[in-house]
Design a protein around this motif. Structure first.
Motif, PDB file in Angstrom:
ATOM      1  N   PHE A  30     -16.679   2.099  -7.142  1.00  0.00           N
ATOM      2  CA  PHE A  30     -16.459   1.023  -6.186  1.00  0.00           C
ATOM      3  C   PHE A  30     -16.968  -0.311  -6.719  1.00  0.00           C
ATOM      4  N   ALA A  31     -18.116  -0.287  -7.375  1.00  0.00           N
ATOM      5  CA  ALA A  31     -18.674  -1.525  -7.916  1.00  0.00           C
ATOM      6  C   ALA A  31     -17.759  -2.103  -8.991  1.00  0.00           C
ATOM      7  N   ARG A  32     -17.184  -1.235  -9.824  1.00  0.00           N
ATOM      8  CA  ARG A  32     -16.268  -1.682 -10.877  1.00  0.00           C
ATOM      9  C   ARG A  32     -15.016  -2.300 -10.272  1.00  0.00           C
ATOM     10  N   LEU A  33     -14.552  -1.739  -9.173  1.00  0.00           N
ATOM     11  CA  LEU A  33     -13.366  -2.275  -8.505  1.00  0.00           C
ATOM     12  C   LEU A  33     -13.622  -3.696  -8.027  1.00  0.00           C
ATOM     13  N   GLU A  34     -14.804  -3.937  -7.487  1.00  0.00           N
ATOM     14  CA  GLU A  34     -15.156  -5.278  -7.030  1.00  0.00           C
ATOM     15  C   GLU A  34     -15.264  -6.244  -8.213  1.00  0.00           C
ATOM     16  N   GLU A  35     -15.814  -5.757  -9.328  1.00  0.00           N
ATOM     17  CA  GLU A  35     -15.921  -6.591 -10.528  1.00  0.00           C
ATOM     18  C   GLU A  35     -14.542  -7.013 -11.026  1.00  0.00           C
ATOM     19  N   LEU A  36     -13.623  -6.070 -11.054  1.00  0.00           N
ATOM     20  CA  LEU A  36     -12.262  -6.374 -11.517  1.00  0.00           C
ATOM     21  C   LEU A  36     -11.610  -7.423 -10.619  1.00  0.00           C
ATOM     22  N   LYS A  37     -11.827  -7.291  -9.334  1.00  0.00           N
ATOM     23  CA  LYS A  37     -11.233  -8.240  -8.387  1.00  0.00           C
ATOM     24  C   LYS A  37     -11.779  -9.647  -8.611  1.00  0.00           C
ATOM     25  N   GLN A  38     -13.073  -9.750  -8.917  1.00  0.00           N
ATOM     26  CA  GLN A  38     -13.685 -11.054  -9.143  1.00  0.00           C
ATOM     27  C   GLN A  38     -13.319 -11.627 -10.508  1.00  0.00           C
ATOM     28  N   GLN A  39     -13.292 -10.760 -11.529  1.00  0.00           N
ATOM     29  CA  GLN A  39     -12.992 -11.216 -12.890  1.00  0.00           C
ATOM     30  C   GLN A  39     -11.543 -11.656 -13.056  1.00  0.00           C
ATOM     31  N   HIS A  40     -10.651 -11.072 -12.266  1.00  0.00           N
ATOM     32  CA  HIS A  40      -9.223 -11.376 -12.406  1.00  0.00           C
ATOM     33  C   HIS A  40      -8.664 -11.872 -11.069  1.00  0.00           C
ATOM     34  N   SER A  41      -9.288 -12.920 -10.554  1.00  0.00           N
ATOM     35  CA  SER A  41      -8.894 -13.450  -9.249  1.00  0.00           C
ATOM     36  C   SER A  41      -7.488 -14.034  -9.247  1.00  0.00           C
ATOM     37  N   ASP A  42      -6.936 -14.277 -10.461  1.00  0.00           N
ATOM     38  CA  ASP A  42      -5.583 -14.818 -10.552  1.00  0.00           C
ATOM     39  C   ASP A  42      -4.522 -13.729 -10.498  1.00  0.00           C
ATOM     40  N   ARG A  43      -4.945 -12.465 -10.418  1.00  0.00           N
ATOM     41  CA  ARG A  43      -4.002 -11.350 -10.357  1.00  0.00           C
ATOM     42  C   ARG A  43      -4.264 -10.536  -9.092  1.00  0.00           C
ATOM     43  N   ASP A  44      -3.247  -9.823  -8.648  1.00  0.00           N
ATOM     44  CA  ASP A  44      -3.419  -8.914  -7.518  1.00  0.00           C
ATOM     45  C   ASP A  44      -4.064  -7.628  -8.017  1.00  0.00           C
ATOM     46  N   LEU A  45      -4.933  -7.070  -7.193  1.00  0.00           N
ATOM     47  CA  LEU A  45      -5.584  -5.823  -7.569  1.00  0.00           C
ATOM     48  C   LEU A  45      -4.582  -4.674  -7.591  1.00  0.00           C
ATOM     49  N   PHE A  46      -3.776  -4.585  -6.508  1.00  0.00           N
ATOM     50  CA  PHE A  46      -2.778  -3.530  -6.389  1.00  0.00           C
ATOM     51  C   PHE A  46      -1.395  -4.133  -6.181  1.00  0.00           C
ATOM     52  N   PHE A  47      -0.384  -3.308  -6.262  1.00  0.00           N
ATOM     53  CA  PHE A  47       0.976  -3.745  -5.965  1.00  0.00           C
ATOM     54  C   PHE A  47       1.069  -4.089  -4.479  1.00  0.00           C
ATOM     55  N   SER A  48       1.937  -5.015  -4.145  1.00  0.00           N
ATOM     56  CA  SER A  48       1.989  -5.581  -2.796  1.00  0.00           C
ATOM     57  C   SER A  48       2.362  -4.580  -1.705  1.00  0.00           C
ATOM     58  N   ASP A  49       2.982  -3.456  -2.052  1.00  0.00           N
ATOM     59  CA  ASP A  49       3.365  -2.523  -0.991  1.00  0.00           C
ATOM     60  C   ASP A  49       2.351  -1.402  -0.781  1.00  0.00           C
ATOM     61  N   LEU A  50       1.168  -1.519  -1.399  1.00  0.00           N
ATOM     62  CA  LEU A  50       0.105  -0.545  -1.137  1.00  0.00           C
ATOM     63  C   LEU A  50      -0.589  -0.941   0.160  1.00  0.00           C
ATOM     64  N   SER A  51      -0.358  -0.182   1.204  1.00  0.00           N
ATOM     65  CA  SER A  51      -0.914  -0.502   2.519  1.00  0.00           C
ATOM     66  C   SER A  51      -2.276   0.154   2.715  1.00  0.00           C
ATOM     67  N   ARG A  52      -2.988  -0.327   3.729  1.00  0.00           N
ATOM     68  CA  ARG A  52      -4.262   0.284   4.086  1.00  0.00           C
ATOM     69  C   ARG A  52      -4.086   1.777   4.343  1.00  0.00           C
ATOM     70  N   GLU A  53      -3.036   2.085   5.101  1.00  0.00           N
ATOM     71  CA  GLU A  53      -2.817   3.467   5.501  1.00  0.00           C
ATOM     72  C   GLU A  53      -2.596   4.381   4.296  1.00  0.00           C
ATOM     73  N   ARG A  54      -1.830   3.901   3.315  1.00  0.00           N
ATOM     74  CA  ARG A  54      -1.529   4.750   2.173  1.00  0.00           C
ATOM     75  C   ARG A  54      -2.758   4.956   1.290  1.00  0.00           C
ATOM     76  N   LEU A  55      -3.542   3.889   1.086  1.00  0.00           N
ATOM     77  CA  LEU A  55      -4.748   4.041   0.288  1.00  0.00           C
ATOM     78  C   LEU A  55      -5.756   4.942   1.002  1.00  0.00           C
ATOM     79  N   MET A  56      -5.860   4.815   2.314  1.00  0.00           N
ATOM     80  CA  MET A  56      -6.759   5.682   3.076  1.00  0.00           C
ATOM     81  C   MET A  56      -6.351   7.139   2.913  1.00  0.00           C
ATOM     82  N   ASN A  57      -5.053   7.395   2.900  1.00  0.00           N
ATOM     83  CA  ASN A  57      -4.571   8.761   2.724  1.00  0.00           C
ATOM     84  C   ASN A  57      -4.979   9.312   1.356  1.00  0.00           C
TER      85      ASN A  57
END
Length: 302
Positions: free
Chosen positions: A42-69
């Protein structure tokens, strides 16, 4: 059977089901961008999001519901210890994970975006290749699928799995599973029928079919791999080398069986998360409620 898959079909020390095929659910990224280390803390995921703020973390059609599943299979059970009855759903890791999920679009928002004429849709694979996204969820159903990703990111595809607090969040799902009921009056006959199906699946494997799943048979799996190596008919412009095959074997060995999924625990988390996503409570309040309810449930089952 492939040894790693055989182990994942077990429940404890017992084998209560067998399957002819399996698939792997994972997240893949470009090692040149996210590094080559498997596993996505989880910590690495947050680092990636901060280091690459000019890019999306996931593809745009990944919904909350699907990731939760996906996470219900990949990591929710990592926050508890069945032997001691202890839970860690009130930990910072779980709170940060829920906050990350809340930042994703809802399923309704994703569906609405598909009908927006101003929304330029670029496929997941192309978005990953162009570096527009850092991670892409994918289901690997065959050696053919694996080869396609190696072609997309030659020498750079890294299968990190879904976010988890330990291990690697790759998920193994069996296909065409068979079991024999304890009440069956003709167990020998039932086993002979299942054995026939297993042998038929082994002997009739079609390596060129990317949709049927990886075979659980070691012999059939080896046949599929050989089909995409240098001397095979499926080699194309990217024959799989020793490093590719080793990476695929490591990926399979790292996967966690979907059998570890717990419906009751998932229902608890989903119901409390829904309140958080709707703005009815904070992430910390939601985590404390999950901690309390999950603790009661787990200790009732011990």
């Amino acid at each position: 059977f492939l040894p790693a898959v055989f182990d994942q079909m077990k429940t404890g020390d017992g084998l209560y089901q067998v399957a002819t095929a399996f698939q792997l659910d994972t997240m893949v990224g470009d090692a040149a961008v996210i590094g080559s280390e498997p596993g996505l803390r989880f910590a690495r995921l947050e680092e990636l999001k901060q280091q690459h703020s000019d890019r999306d973390l996931f593809f745009s059609d990944l919904s909350r519901e699907r990731l939760m599943n996906h996470l219900a299979y990949a990591c929710f059970t990592d926050f508890l210890d069945w032997e001691t009855g202890e839970c860690r759903f009130d930990s910072d890791s779980f709170v940060r994970l829920m906050e990350l999920i809340k930042s994703l679009p809802s399923l309704d928002d994703v569906v609405s975006s598909w009908s927006d004429p101003n929304n330029e849709i670029i496929g997941t694979d192309e978005s990953l290749r162009q570096g527009k996204i850092l991670l892409s969820e994918m289901s690997l159903n065959s050696v053919a699928n694996f080869q396609q990703m190696q072609v997309l990111l030659p020498g750079r595809a890294v299968y990190v799995g879904f976010p988890t607090d330990k291990g690697v969040g790759n998920i193994l799902r069996t296909k065409n599973s068979f079991s024999i009921s304890s009440a069956c009056a003709h167990k020998d006959g039932a086993w002979q029928f299942i054995r026939y199906l297993l042998l038929q699946a082994r002997d009739s494997v079609d390596p060129s079919n990317p949709y049927v799943g990886f075979p659980t048979s070691q012999a059939a799996f080896d046949q599929c791999v050989a089909y995409y190596r240098a001397d095979g008919d499926g080699a194309g412009d990217y024959p799989l080398g020793d490093a590719d095959v080793a990476q695929l074997n490591t990926l399979i060995a790292s996967a966690k069986s979907a059998v570890s999924y717990d419906q009751q625990l998932d229902d608890i988390i989903q119901s409390e998360a829904a309140r958080f996503f709707a703005g009815q409570c904070t992430a910390e309040e939601m985590a404390k409620k999950v901690q309390s309810r999950a603790g009661i449930y787990i200790n009732e089952q011990r």
